[in-house]
Design a protein around this motif. Structure first.
Motif, PDB file in Angstrom:
ATOM      1  N   ASP A   1       0.829  -1.201   0.000  1.00 48.99           N
ATOM      2  CA  ASP A   1       0.000   0.000   0.000  1.00 48.99           C
ATOM      3  C   ASP A   1       0.866   1.255   0.000  1.00 48.99           C
ATOM      4  OD1 ASP A   1      -2.476  -1.193  -0.088  1.00 48.99           O
ATOM      5  OD2 ASP A   1      -2.871  -1.004   2.061  1.00 48.99           O
ATOM      6  N   ARG A   2       0.292   2.341  -0.521  1.00 57.68           N
ATOM      7  CA  ARG A   2       0.931   3.662  -0.513  1.00 57.68           C
ATOM      8  C   ARG A   2       0.140   4.559   0.427  1.00 57.68           C
ATOM      9  NH1 ARG A   2      -0.306   6.019  -4.882  1.00 57.68           N
ATOM     10  NH2 ARG A   2      -1.678   4.391  -5.610  1.00 57.68           N
ATOM     11  N   LEU A   3       0.804   5.054   1.451  1.00 54.88           N
ATOM     12  CA  LEU A   3       0.183   5.904   2.457  1.00 54.88           C
ATOM     13  C   LEU A   3       0.744   7.313   2.341  1.00 54.88           C
ATOM     14  CD1 LEU A   3      -1.445   6.414   5.055  1.00 54.88           C
ATOM     15  CD2 LEU A   3       0.429   5.387   6.324  1.00 54.88           C
ATOM     16  N   GLU A   4      -0.153   8.294   2.263  1.00 54.17           N
ATOM     17  CA  GLU A   4       0.240   9.698   2.253  1.00 54.17           C
ATOM     18  C   GLU A   4      -0.285  10.327   3.530  1.00 54.17           C
ATOM     19  OE1 GLU A   4       2.149  11.246  -0.004  1.00 54.17           O
ATOM     20  OE2 GLU A   4       2.306   9.391  -1.159  1.00 54.17           O
ATOM     21  N   ILE A   5       0.598  11.047   4.226  1.00 48.49           N
ATOM     22  CA  ILE A   5       0.241  11.722   5.464  1.00 48.49           C
ATOM     23  C   ILE A   5       0.601  13.196   5.311  1.00 48.49           C
ATOM     24  CG2 ILE A   5       0.565  11.834   7.957  1.00 48.49           C
ATOM     25  CD1 ILE A   5       1.648   8.896   7.722  1.00 48.49           C
TER      26      ILE A   5
END
Length: 65
Positions: free
Chosen positions: A54-58
């Protein structure tokens, strides 16, 4: 599991988004999150399961001018 956080690889043991944020050191509620390009509301983070790759952007608020 291996996920990408803000374009950097990370290995996490957390299975949900809220737990991943804690593991990564994000304790403030004043952040915005997206998984694989999909915005995730704060109220949905505990039900949002993460999977390998998964790709998580914060995003955190910034002050300045």
């Amino acid at each position: 599991m291996n996920i990408t956080v803000n374009a950097k690889p990370h290995e996490l043991s957390a299975q949900t988004l809220d737990k991943a944020l804690l593991q990564l050191g994000y304790t403030s509620s004043a952040i915005a999150t997206a998984v694989n390009g999909q915005f995730i509301a704060r109220t949905a983070r505990s039900q949002t399961r993460l999977t390998d790759g998964d790709r998580l952007e914060i995003l955190t608020p910034m002050q300045g001018g």
